[in-house]
Enzyme design. Structure first.
Site: not given
Length: 542
Positions: A112-113, A276, A278, A280-281, A375
């Site tokens: 992710s982030h 971010d 991946d 999702d943010r 998300k």
């Protein structure tokens, strides 16, 4: 030929809120990826001949892990694996593809982030057929299997070309390499008003979208600059890099400071946004106006009816417990329920599947809806563009108008990263031991009304999740929340959330940290953060 390889368990292969995350060198150990993937397959039933969706955010070690998963899926008996071209597939797009193709499930390769690169982070997450992260009963089964595994199965075969669209055979399985953007873009077209947004850009609206050298670059180029007609150059840092070009792909005010500075300058475009690692943010900043993720959730929910996909209204809102109460006030005015869940998108899945919630969000820059079960950073940006196109107001005007209508929730999060894990656990345990005695006590003029350790009772399946964060509520409506994050890979991250509601519009212009200064000081002294962790200041403030 399928090879059966003897192996032994690795310590600590426990999936967190978003799968298994460790440093790249940990995943590079012989058998490490294979053990975990085999544990996933051993914990599932009924997938013979079914479709598995596979992709990642392009971070370092993504391509190698994809080849391993492909060969193990062939050995396990899957009929087809659909993999994004080049191994690229954002987390929300993975959910979209799983749902559209009615796949058995999916494997997402991402942290992710978190930072990438040879010494950075990597991760593996399993998503179920509904499109969302595996629920706890599956992740618990995976973890249990990692502790007893003695062998894994893998097909001996050359690596698959994942850079050419089309289908190839891998043993008895078909590997389909597909366009990672197409299905997602098609879904977005059904949710937001592309014509209105295109007209907005044609009328001189300006924007900068920072893809942070991460996975949303191809999506943003295709949708924002391609389908919606934003000016070339609107998308910056749009090519995914294995190390995110040496940057930290977390869309907050620390790691996206250049974007923030631009939006606060005389040269600011109308809208600044970022996503971010991946995808999702999200980060939303208007000219001269930062929008907190908690406020963004509330404002998207309050204006969702302006987008075609939500024109009939929304069934409910769901927010994670640490997220501010701004969404609660929107739900109250709309006459719908706002559900409070633990942190982790998987807790929204039951509510979405049951039709109880439509819009969901977390204070950690995650916002989404029932269109997927993750998300979705770019979706949030498109929703803001839809709102701006429909209302013909600036971001700042929309934000301030919202505060006048609903009141303002002053809110901040202070992160103490890579804290000694034993010290962090000791701090949380000490707080829990004081819960019964805190009510009625006065600290710096603030009286504690109640204190608890948040537990969640799922209204759909009746499951109970405990120890999700210590909450301290004060008689003036303020609160402080303490919890340990499950997304880091080194030590522990102590997150402290501070919130105060201000109904008086005449007091809405204060700077956030100044408005919360007394609560911030108390948030550190109450559990003795300096004494227990050695930290006097947080690493990140959002």
């Amino acid at each position: 030929m399928i090879r059966v390889v003897a192996t032994t368990p690795f310590e600590g292969q426990k999936p967190g809120t978003s799968g298994l995350r460790k440093k790249v060198p940990v995943f590079q150990q012989p058998h490490y990826v294979e053990n975990f993937v085999q544990a996933i397959f051993d914990s599932l039933e009924g997938f013979a001949g079914q479709t598995l969706v596979l992709g990642g955010d392009g971070r370092y070690f993504n391509r190698e892990a994809i080849q391993t998963v492909l060969k193990m899926a062939a050995a396990a008996g899957f009929g087809r694996v659909a993999v994004g071209k080049g191994g690229i597939l954002s987390t929300p797009a993975t959910s979209c593809v799983i749902r559209k193709r009615k796949a058995f499930g999916g494997i997402i390769l991402s942290a992710s982030h978190n930072a990438g690169g040879p010494q950075g982070d990597f991760g593996i997450k399993y998503n179920i057929g509904a499109g969302g992260p595996a629920p706890e009963h599956i992740t618990d089964a995976i973890f249990a299997r990692t502790k007893t595994i003695s062998e894994y199965r893998i097909l001996e075969a050359p690596d698959v070309d994942i850079d050419t669209l089309g289908e190839v055979g891998l043993g008895e399985m078909v590997v389909e390499v597909f366009d990672p953007v197409a299905d997602y873009a098609e879904l977005m077209r059904t949710l937001v008003d592309f014509d209105a947004i295109r007209a907005l850009f044609q009328n001189g609206f300006t924007m900068r979208f920072d893809a942070m050298h991460a996975v949303t670059g191809p999506y943003a180029h295709a949708i924002l600059e391609g389908m919606l007609g934003a000016a070339p150059g609107t998308v910056v840092n749009g090519t995914p890099e294995p190390d995110f070009a040496g940057h930290h792909p977390d869309p907050n005010l620390v790691y996206a400071k250049d974007l923030y500075d631009l939006l606060m300058s005389d040269a600011a475009p109308d809208l600044g946004a970022a996503s971010d690692g991946d995808g999702d943010r999200n980060l939303i900043i208007g000219r001269g106006q930062f929008v907190t993720p908690s406020d963004s959730l509330a404002m998207i929910a309050a204006n969702a009816h302006l987008a075609p996909g939500y024109s009939g209204g929304i069934a409910g809102i769901a927010r994670s417990m640490p997220t501010s109460g701004a969404a609660d006030r929107v739900a109250e005015k709309l006459g719908i329920t706002c559900y409070e869940t633990p942190t982790g998108w998987k807790f929204f899945g039951n509510l979405l599947d049951a039709g109880l919630a439509t819009i969901c969000g977390e204070e950690s820059a995650g916002t989404g809806s029932n269109h997927v079960r993750e998300k979705d950073g770019l979706w949030a940006v498109l929703m803001w563009l839809n709102i701006l196109a429909a209302r013909r107001e600036s971001v700042a005007d929309i934000v301030r108008g919202h505060w006048v209508t609903y009141g303002r929730n002053y809110y901040t999060r202070h992160d103490f990263e890579e804290v000694d894990a034993a010290a962090a656990d000791g701090l949380m345990n000490a707080l829990r031991e004081r819960l019964a005695t805190l009510p009625g006590q006065v600290f710096s003029g603030l009286t504690v009304e109640k204190a608890d350790d948040f537990s969640y009772h799922d209204p759909v399946d009746g499951s109970v999740t405990t120890k999700q964060g210590v909450r301290v509520f004060f008689t003036d409506g303020s609160r402080i929340v303490y919890r340990l994050s499950g997304t880091g890979t080194a030590g522990a991250t102590l997150r402290v959330y501070i919130e105060r509601f201000e109904p008086d519009a005449g007091r809405h212009a204060q700077e956030t940290q100044a408005a919360l200064a007394d609560l911030v000081a108390l948030s550190r002294s109450l559990p003795d953060i300096p004494g227990r962790t050695g930290r006097t200041e947080p690493d990140v403030i959002t």
